[in-house]
Design a protein around this motif. Structure first.
Motif, short mmCIF file in Angstrom:
data_model
loop_
_atom_site.label_atom_id
_atom_site.label_comp_id
_atom_site.label_asym_id
_atom_site.label_seq_id
_atom_site.Cartn_x
_atom_site.Cartn_y
_atom_site.Cartn_z
N GLN A 1 0.86 -1.18 0.00
CA GLN A 1 0.00 0.00 0.00
C GLN A 1 0.89 1.23 0.00
O GLN A 1 1.79 1.35 0.85
CB GLN A 1 -0.91 0.01 1.22
N ASP A 2 0.69 2.11 -0.95
CA ASP A 2 1.49 3.33 -1.08
C ASP A 2 2.99 3.01 -1.13
O ASP A 2 3.83 3.72 -0.55
CB ASP A 2 1.21 4.29 0.08
N GLY A 3 3.33 1.92 -1.82
CA GLY A 3 4.72 1.55 -1.99
C GLY A 3 5.36 0.88 -0.79
O GLY A 3 6.56 0.59 -0.81
N GLU A 4 4.58 0.62 0.27
CA GLU A 4 5.09 -0.02 1.48
C GLU A 4 4.47 -1.40 1.65
O GLU A 4 3.28 -1.59 1.39
CB GLU A 4 4.78 0.83 2.72
N VAL A 5 5.27 -2.36 2.09
CA VAL A 5 4.75 -3.70 2.38
C VAL A 5 4.05 -3.66 3.74
O VAL A 5 4.62 -3.21 4.73
CB VAL A 5 5.89 -4.74 2.40
N ARG A 6 2.80 -4.13 3.75
CA ARG A 6 1.98 -4.11 4.97
C ARG A 6 1.78 -5.50 5.57
O ARG A 6 1.41 -5.62 6.74
CB ARG A 6 0.61 -3.50 4.67
N ALA A 7 1.98 -6.55 4.77
CA ALA A 7 1.80 -7.92 5.24
C ALA A 7 2.46 -8.85 4.24
O ALA A 7 2.71 -8.47 3.08
CB ALA A 7 0.32 -8.27 5.39
N ILE A 8 2.75 -10.08 4.68
CA ILE A 8 3.32 -11.08 3.77
C ILE A 8 2.67 -12.43 4.05
O ILE A 8 2.05 -12.66 5.10
CB ILE A 8 4.86 -11.20 3.90
N CYS A 9 2.85 -13.33 3.10
CA CYS A 9 2.44 -14.71 3.29
C CYS A 9 3.39 -15.59 2.48
O CYS A 9 4.09 -15.11 1.59
CB CYS A 9 1.00 -14.95 2.84
N TYR A 10 3.45 -16.85 2.82
CA TYR A 10 4.14 -17.81 1.97
C TYR A 10 3.55 -19.20 2.20
O TYR A 10 3.03 -19.50 3.28
CB TYR A 10 5.66 -17.81 2.18
N ARG A 11 3.64 -20.02 1.17
CA ARG A 11 3.10 -21.38 1.23
C ARG A 11 4.12 -22.34 0.64
O ARG A 11 4.45 -22.26 -0.54
CB ARG A 11 1.80 -21.48 0.46
N ARG A 12 4.63 -23.22 1.48
CA ARG A 12 5.51 -24.28 1.01
C ARG A 12 4.67 -25.46 0.53
O ARG A 12 3.52 -25.62 0.97
CB ARG A 12 6.44 -24.73 2.14
N PRO A 13 5.18 -26.31 -0.38
CA PRO A 13 4.40 -27.44 -0.85
C PRO A 13 3.89 -28.31 0.30
O PRO A 13 4.65 -28.67 1.20
CB PRO A 13 5.40 -28.21 -1.72
N SER A 14 2.61 -28.60 0.27
CA SER A 14 1.97 -29.48 1.26
C SER A 14 1.98 -28.91 2.67
O SER A 14 1.73 -29.62 3.64
CB SER A 14 2.63 -30.87 1.27
N GLN A 15 2.26 -27.60 2.82
CA GLN A 15 2.27 -26.96 4.13
C GLN A 15 1.17 -25.90 4.18
O GLN A 15 0.72 -25.39 3.15
CB GLN A 15 3.62 -26.31 4.41
N ARG A 16 0.75 -25.56 5.39
CA ARG A 16 -0.22 -24.48 5.53
C ARG A 16 0.38 -23.15 5.07
O ARG A 16 1.58 -22.93 5.15
CB ARG A 16 -0.64 -24.30 7.00
N LEU A 17 -0.49 -22.28 4.59
CA LEU A 17 -0.11 -20.90 4.31
C LEU A 17 0.24 -20.22 5.63
O LEU A 17 -0.50 -20.32 6.60
CB LEU A 17 -1.29 -20.18 3.66
N LEU A 18 1.38 -19.53 5.67
CA LEU A 18 1.72 -18.72 6.84
C LEU A 18 1.48 -17.26 6.48
O LEU A 18 1.98 -16.77 5.47
CB LEU A 18 3.17 -18.94 7.28
N LEU A 19 0.71 -16.57 7.30
CA LEU A 19 0.22 -15.23 6.98
C LEU A 19 0.43 -14.31 8.18
O LEU A 19 0.09 -14.67 9.31
CB LEU A 19 -1.27 -15.33 6.62
#
Length: 271
Positions: free
Chosen positions: A52-70
């Motif tokens: 938002q406005d050029g700034e990162v406000r949140a991230i997530c990642y998902r490894r194969p067969s793993q839950r999304l981490l948010l």
């Protein structure tokens, strides 16, 4: 404002690293896991950042067969991410309680998959380190041979319902291999505590384990104190650990040592 997805970890971290390091205690899991993924890229891992406005406000990642981490987001931001990910395989989500619930509900609306609450953990940050009273007999030991460390890690894994390590190769591929282990010794090792490498001034104590035959004697508190003290001496500004909220004994132990709860996390499985 929008979510940006990529499988390029270098591109992702170039934009998201400052955000992750801005709250090292709350971001302990992504900081340590992404550092490992940066060194050992894993095919099929998906990374996302909310800008938002050029700034990162949140991230997530998902490894194969793993839950999304948010990381923490609003319900609207969770819904927007669910829209971006719809059509991709997703086994679940782990996030702070409100965020996990918001994403799980959004995912159900968009996919008709029923989220099932699973693991719950509480994150603690060290305030003023206080030695256990009384301090049990014994002393901290850093040097055990690798075979002994693997044996202890296998015993811990079995105790928490995971598969023990078949050999050194399987242990080396696990999250245990990246940690430094300290043992409390009283006529031999009686308790173990691991610690992550320092990232952004943050060290996570993980795992802490006392075999059943040695419990009730204060060894877990002593070895946790020793590892926490070593982290502070090395320059850590944030020393954190996770607990099972249902384990009254361990939560009380860590509070006496100076650890203060700062967040609660929930994992949902999508079945």
């Amino acid at each position: 404002m929008g979510w940006h997805l990529t499988e390029d970890i270098d591109d992702f971290l170039a934009r998201a690293d400052d955000f992750l390091r801005s709250k090292p205690a709350l971001h302990t899991s992504p900081l340590t896991r992404l550092e490992k993924l940066r060194k050992q890229e894993e095919a099929g891992t998906l990374f996302g950042r909310l800008e938002q406005d050029g700034e990162v406000r949140a991230i997530c990642y998902r490894r194969p067969s793993q839950r999304l981490l948010l990381t923490a987001v609003t319900p609207d931001q969770a819904d927007a991410l669910a829209a971006e990910l719809a059509g991709r395989p997703l086994s679940g989500v782990t996030a702070e309680d409100d965020t996990a619930t918001a994403f799980a509900e959004a995912w159900q609306r968009r996919t008709d998959v029923v989220p099932v609450p699973g693991v719950r953990v509480r994150l603690h940050r060290l305030g003023t380190l206080t030695p256990p009273e009384p301090m049990p007999e014994g002393h901290a030991v850093d040097a055990l041979d690798r075979a002994e460390i693997i044996r202890w890690c296998s015993e811990f894994a079995t105790a928490v319902g995971q598969a023990p390590f078949a050999d050194e190769r399987s242990w080396a591929a696990s999250n245990f291999a990246d940690k430094r282990f300290t043992f409390w010794a009283a006529d031999g090792p009686v308790a173990m505590a691991g610690a992550t490498a320092m990232v952004a001034g943050m060290v996570r104590v993980d795992p802490v384990y006392t075999p059943a035959r040695f419990r009730g004697r204060g060894y877990a508190g002593a070895v946790t104190f020793a590892v926490s003290q070593a982290a502070l001496a090395a320059g850590a500004t944030d020393v954190v650990l996770y607990t099972d909220p249902a384990n009254v004994t361990s939560n009380a132990l860590y509070r006496r040592l100076g650890y203060v709860p700062i967040a609660a996390f929930t994992g949902y499985d999508f079945r």
